[in-house]
Design a protein around this motif. Sequence first.
Motif, PDB file in Angstrom:
ATOM      1  N   ILE A  86      16.341  14.527  -2.291  1.00 29.65           N
ATOM      2  CA  ILE A  86      15.397  14.601  -3.441  1.00 29.65           C
ATOM      3  C   ILE A  86      15.303  15.848  -4.001  1.00 29.65           C
ATOM      4  O   ILE A  86      15.507  15.956  -5.335  1.00 29.65           O
ATOM      5  CB  ILE A  86      13.944  14.188  -3.058  1.00 29.65           C
ATOM      6  CG1 ILE A  86      13.931  12.836  -2.355  1.00 29.65           C
ATOM      7  CG2 ILE A  86      13.161  14.225  -4.296  1.00 29.65           C
ATOM      8  CD1 ILE A  86      12.573  12.347  -1.930  1.00 29.65           C
ATOM      9  N   SER A  87      15.245  16.936  -3.243  1.00 31.97           N
ATOM     10  CA  SER A  87      15.432  18.237  -3.893  1.00 31.97           C
ATOM     11  C   SER A  87      16.795  18.530  -4.561  1.00 31.97           C
ATOM     12  O   SER A  87      16.707  19.245  -5.919  1.00 31.97           O
ATOM     13  CB  SER A  87      15.393  19.284  -2.855  1.00 31.97           C
ATOM     14  OG  SER A  87      14.397  19.085  -1.924  1.00 31.97           O
ATOM     15  N   GLY A  88      17.818  18.015  -4.155  1.00 34.31           N
ATOM     16  CA  GLY A  88      19.268  18.072  -4.721  1.00 34.31           C
ATOM     17  C   GLY A  88      19.196  17.403  -6.432  1.00 34.31           C
ATOM     18  O   GLY A  88      19.500  18.063  -7.148  1.00 34.31           O
ATOM     19  N   THR A 139      14.170   9.001 -13.019  1.00 28.02           N
ATOM     20  CA  THR A 139      13.762   7.837 -12.747  1.00 28.02           C
ATOM     21  C   THR A 139      14.238   7.647 -11.174  1.00 28.02           C
ATOM     22  O   THR A 139      13.193   7.253 -10.385  1.00 28.02           O
ATOM     23  CB  THR A 139      14.368   6.639 -13.380  1.00 28.02           C
ATOM     24  OG1 THR A 139      14.172   6.941 -14.639  1.00 28.02           O
ATOM     25  CG2 THR A 139      13.879   5.241 -12.892  1.00 28.02           C
ATOM     26  N   ALA A 140      15.327   7.947 -10.526  1.00 26.98           N
ATOM     27  CA  ALA A 140      15.740   8.022  -9.445  1.00 26.98           C
ATOM     28  C   ALA A 140      14.820   9.056  -8.566  1.00 26.98           C
ATOM     29  O   ALA A 140      14.492   8.520  -7.580  1.00 26.98           O
ATOM     30  CB  ALA A 140      17.074   8.426  -9.171  1.00 26.98           C
ATOM     31  N   ALA A 141      14.640  10.323  -8.936  1.00 28.06           N
ATOM     32  CA  ALA A 141      14.086  11.044  -8.395  1.00 28.06           C
ATOM     33  C   ALA A 141      12.412  10.721  -8.149  1.00 28.06           C
ATOM     34  O   ALA A 141      11.924  10.670  -7.033  1.00 28.06           O
ATOM     35  CB  ALA A 141      13.827  12.601  -9.082  1.00 28.06           C
ATOM     36  N   MET A 142      11.765   9.828  -9.125  1.00 31.13           N
ATOM     37  CA  MET A 142      10.512   9.370  -9.121  1.00 31.13           C
ATOM     38  C   MET A 142      10.389   8.180  -7.950  1.00 31.13           C
ATOM     39  O   MET A 142       9.574   8.339  -7.242  1.00 31.13           O
ATOM     40  CB  MET A 142      10.102   8.894 -10.357  1.00 31.13           C
ATOM     41  CG  MET A 142       9.336   9.910 -11.316  1.00 31.13           C
ATOM     42  SD  MET A 142       9.039   9.283 -12.738  1.00 31.13           S
ATOM     43  CE  MET A 142       7.452   8.240 -12.362  1.00 31.13           C
ATOM     44  N   VAL A 143      11.323   7.297  -7.845  1.00 26.55           N
ATOM     45  CA  VAL A 143      11.434   6.531  -6.945  1.00 26.55           C
ATOM     46  C   VAL A 143      11.575   6.963  -5.570  1.00 26.55           C
ATOM     47  O   VAL A 143      11.059   6.808  -4.639  1.00 26.55           O
ATOM     48  CB  VAL A 143      12.686   5.451  -7.459  1.00 26.55           C
ATOM     49  CG1 VAL A 143      13.075   4.391  -6.251  1.00 26.55           C
ATOM     50  CG2 VAL A 143      12.417   4.572  -8.604  1.00 26.55           C
ATOM     51  N   MET A 144      12.892   7.864  -5.439  1.00 29.48           N
ATOM     52  CA  MET A 144      12.716   8.454  -4.145  1.00 29.48           C
ATOM     53  C   MET A 144      11.458   9.263  -3.676  1.00 29.48           C
ATOM     54  O   MET A 144      11.066   9.374  -2.574  1.00 29.48           O
ATOM     55  CB  MET A 144      13.987   9.461  -4.154  1.00 29.48           C
ATOM     56  CG  MET A 144      15.297   8.692  -4.203  1.00 29.48           C
ATOM     57  SD  MET A 144      16.803   9.724  -3.734  1.00 29.48           S
ATOM     58  CE  MET A 144      16.741  10.517  -5.373  1.00 29.48           C
ATOM     59  N   GLY A 145      10.927   9.876  -4.685  1.00 28.22           N
ATOM     60  CA  GLY A 145       9.547  10.700  -4.231  1.00 28.22           C
ATOM     61  C   GLY A 145       8.512   9.738  -3.931  1.00 28.22           C
ATOM     62  O   GLY A 145       7.788  10.236  -2.826  1.00 28.22           O
ATOM     63  N   SER A 180       5.404  19.066  -4.825  1.00 27.78           N
ATOM     64  CA  SER A 180       4.349  18.351  -3.892  1.00 27.78           C
ATOM     65  C   SER A 180       5.237  17.818  -2.849  1.00 27.78           C
ATOM     66  O   SER A 180       4.415  17.380  -1.881  1.00 27.78           O
ATOM     67  CB  SER A 180       4.127  16.960  -4.903  1.00 27.78           C
ATOM     68  OG  SER A 180       5.305  15.997  -4.747  1.00 27.78           O
ATOM     69  N   LEU A 181       6.466  18.098  -2.439  1.00 28.41           N
ATOM     70  CA  LEU A 181       7.019  17.782  -1.252  1.00 28.41           C
ATOM     71  C   LEU A 181       6.946  18.895  -0.372  1.00 28.41           C
ATOM     72  O   LEU A 181       7.288  19.071   0.825  1.00 28.41           O
ATOM     73  CB  LEU A 181       8.607  17.625  -1.455  1.00 28.41           C
ATOM     74  CG  LEU A 181       8.749  16.375  -2.478  1.00 28.41           C
ATOM     75  CD1 LEU A 181      10.362  16.207  -2.903  1.00 28.41           C
ATOM     76  CD2 LEU A 181       8.681  15.214  -1.525  1.00 28.41           C
ATOM     77  N   MET A 182       6.150  20.060  -0.867  1.00 33.13           N
ATOM     78  CA  MET A 182       6.132  21.245  -0.075  1.00 33.13           C
ATOM     79  C   MET A 182       5.191  21.214   1.003  1.00 33.13           C
ATOM     80  O   MET A 182       5.017  22.085   2.148  1.00 33.13           O
ATOM     81  CB  MET A 182       5.982  22.413  -0.749  1.00 33.13           C
ATOM     82  CG  MET A 182       6.996  23.053  -1.630  1.00 33.13           C
ATOM     83  SD  MET A 182       8.262  23.500  -0.909  1.00 33.13           S
ATOM     84  CE  MET A 182       9.719  21.908  -1.098  1.00 33.13           C
TER      85      MET A 182
END
Lengths: 214, 74
Positions: free
Chosen positions: A6-8, A45-51, B26-28
């Motif tokens: 996700i960070s990537g 969108t992908a980042a939101m789904v993964m998040g 928010s992931l922190m």
Amino acid sequence: MSMFLISGVIAIVIATLLLLEFKPALAQEQGGKILAFAAMFLLPTAAMVMGSAEHLERSKQTEFCLSCHPMHDYGRSLLVDDKEFVPANHFQNKRISRDQACFTCHTDYTMYGDFSAKIRGVKHLYVQYLGTIPDTLKLYTPYNNRECLQCHGDARTFEGNRHHKETDTTLAAMKDNRLSCLTSGCHDVIHNIREVRQMKDDELWKGGVYAKAH
Amino acid sequence: MQKRTKQRIRIAAFLITVGMVLEFASLMWIGPSAFLVFIGGGAFICVGVGLYLFMLFIAGRKQPHNEAPEISAS
């Protein structure tokens, strides 16, 4: 979901967006259009789904539940040095995952159990930050044996227990939730928060990595 | 490229960037407040993506009457 993944994705999106921020004309060039579409639609969108998946997974963690102040004493009740306390007994003897201790017993093992637990969680969020937290926390519905039998059902220790076979109908009544495991007087020492509040930290169990962290 | 289009891309890019930063933040840590920050970030991303899609599919097709087309030197 890996946090690194996700960070990537987030890092790639931010780098591309910064490029578009300073060179917006790039979004109108042939290759730039694809880049802009990926950076401004597909990847966010992908980042939101993964998040979302990551946050939903995190919401199952014991640490998540206990981060709210009203849950503090419930967390302490897992460390009571008394095997009569059902949650403490399960937690300390690793009968449930320590990382998902609350979720394991407080989710409905039905088709939409996970989903309804999340909806209740959103209500809790509202109460935590905008509502009034009640003095005594209560379950929405009486505790269903189904949640216990998810693990204990069909277990030899459960089926063969002489108390569970006291009459011909006892076992069947428990399985049908007509005879409660918790309120029928057999396993009725649960969180007992009033009692836990009187206990000093020295009286609590000190073993286990999780217990040491608390 | 129209000036208005450039401006919209900049605004959309800015909103999505803010949303992404919030989502990363928010992931922190683990807790309900992290989830709320994530929701806030998601709102920024949705508005930014919405603005981009609007520009791409709706505003991009309309030719403004009050702006003269750009004339290139060549």
